[in-house]
Design a protein around this motif. Sequence first.
Motif, PDB file in Angstrom:
ATOM      1  N   ASP A  13       0.840  -1.208   0.000  1.00 49.86           N
ATOM      2  CA  ASP A  13       0.000   0.000   0.000  1.00 49.86           C
ATOM      3  C   ASP A  13       0.865   1.244   0.000  1.00 49.86           C
ATOM      4  O   ASP A  13       1.966   1.227   0.548  1.00 49.86           O
ATOM      5  N   PRO A  14       0.443   2.332  -0.575  1.00 48.26           N
ATOM      6  CA  PRO A  14      -0.858   2.546  -1.212  1.00 48.26           C
ATOM      7  C   PRO A  14      -0.883   1.990  -2.635  1.00 48.26           C
ATOM      8  O   PRO A  14       0.154   1.857  -3.287  1.00 48.26           O
ATOM      9  N   THR A  15      -2.074   1.654  -3.078  1.00 58.41           N
ATOM     10  CA  THR A  15      -2.265   1.124  -4.426  1.00 58.41           C
ATOM     11  C   THR A  15      -3.324   1.951  -5.140  1.00 58.41           C
ATOM     12  O   THR A  15      -3.998   2.778  -4.537  1.00 58.41           O
ATOM     13  N   VAL A  16      -3.452   1.673  -6.428  1.00 58.97           N
ATOM     14  CA  VAL A  16      -4.454   2.353  -7.257  1.00 58.97           C
ATOM     15  C   VAL A  16      -5.209   1.298  -8.052  1.00 58.97           C
ATOM     16  O   VAL A  16      -4.605   0.347  -8.555  1.00 58.97           O
ATOM     17  N   GLY A  17      -6.510   1.465  -8.190  1.00 58.99           N
ATOM     18  CA  GLY A  17      -7.310   0.593  -9.049  1.00 58.99           C
ATOM     19  C   GLY A  17      -7.225  -0.872  -8.691  1.00 58.99           C
ATOM     20  O   GLY A  17      -7.430  -1.266  -7.556  1.00 58.99           O
ATOM     21  N   SER A  18      -6.861  -1.693  -9.670  1.00 57.01           N
ATOM     22  CA  SER A  18      -6.849  -3.147  -9.522  1.00 57.01           C
ATOM     23  C   SER A  18      -5.518  -3.713  -9.048  1.00 57.01           C
ATOM     24  O   SER A  18      -5.316  -4.924  -9.080  1.00 57.01           O
ATOM     25  N   GLU A  19      -4.596  -2.851  -8.619  1.00 55.54           N
ATOM     26  CA  GLU A  19      -3.326  -3.344  -8.108  1.00 55.54           C
ATOM     27  C   GLU A  19      -3.555  -4.140  -6.834  1.00 55.54           C
ATOM     28  O   GLU A  19      -4.410  -3.786  -6.014  1.00 55.54           O
ATOM     29  N   GLN A  21      -3.138  -5.349  -3.160  1.00 55.54           N
ATOM     30  CA  GLN A  21      -2.860  -4.471  -2.026  1.00 55.54           C
ATOM     31  C   GLN A  21      -2.585  -5.247  -0.749  1.00 55.54           C
ATOM     32  O   GLN A  21      -2.476  -6.454  -0.775  1.00 55.54           O
ATOM     33  N   GLN A  72       1.087  -9.334 -11.596  1.00 58.48           N
ATOM     34  CA  GLN A  72       1.091  -8.219 -10.647  1.00 58.48           C
ATOM     35  C   GLN A  72       2.513  -7.847 -10.213  1.00 58.48           C
ATOM     36  O   GLN A  72       2.708  -7.286  -9.132  1.00 58.48           O
ATOM     37  N   ARG A  74       5.907  -5.995  -9.481  1.00 57.73           N
ATOM     38  CA  ARG A  74       6.139  -4.593  -9.137  1.00 57.73           C
ATOM     39  C   ARG A  74       7.601  -4.366  -8.793  1.00 57.73           C
ATOM     40  O   ARG A  74       8.261  -5.253  -8.256  1.00 57.73           O
TER      41      ARG A  74
END
Length: 106
Positions: A13-19, A21, A72, A74
């Motif tokens: 976190d923080p994430t956005v949308g469909s990332e 978490q 996913q 990152r």
Amino acid sequence: MVVRGEVWLINLDPTVGSEIQKTRPCVVISPPELHDHLRTVIVAPMATKSRPAPYRVSVVFSQKKGLVLLDQIRTIDKTRLVKKLGAVPANTLSVALRTLQEVFAV
């Protein structure tokens, strides 16, 4: 500090949308040539309640069946690393790396 194939608890976190978490286990997939010289590391989150797909690799870790979510991946700063949990089996890492080669083949 980190080794390819290790599993770390990572704060995503923080994430956005469909990332994906939360703070969750992730497999280090970056090679030492990257993460040994940078303040970042490339990881793939793990989950126990995701749907199987050709780009997701089955894993058993800490006596739980789950998936390595290669869709996913990152790049994270090393400050997101919470604690080392262990490592995935060598064959799981090999399958994950081969799958990434197929996904990113030109």
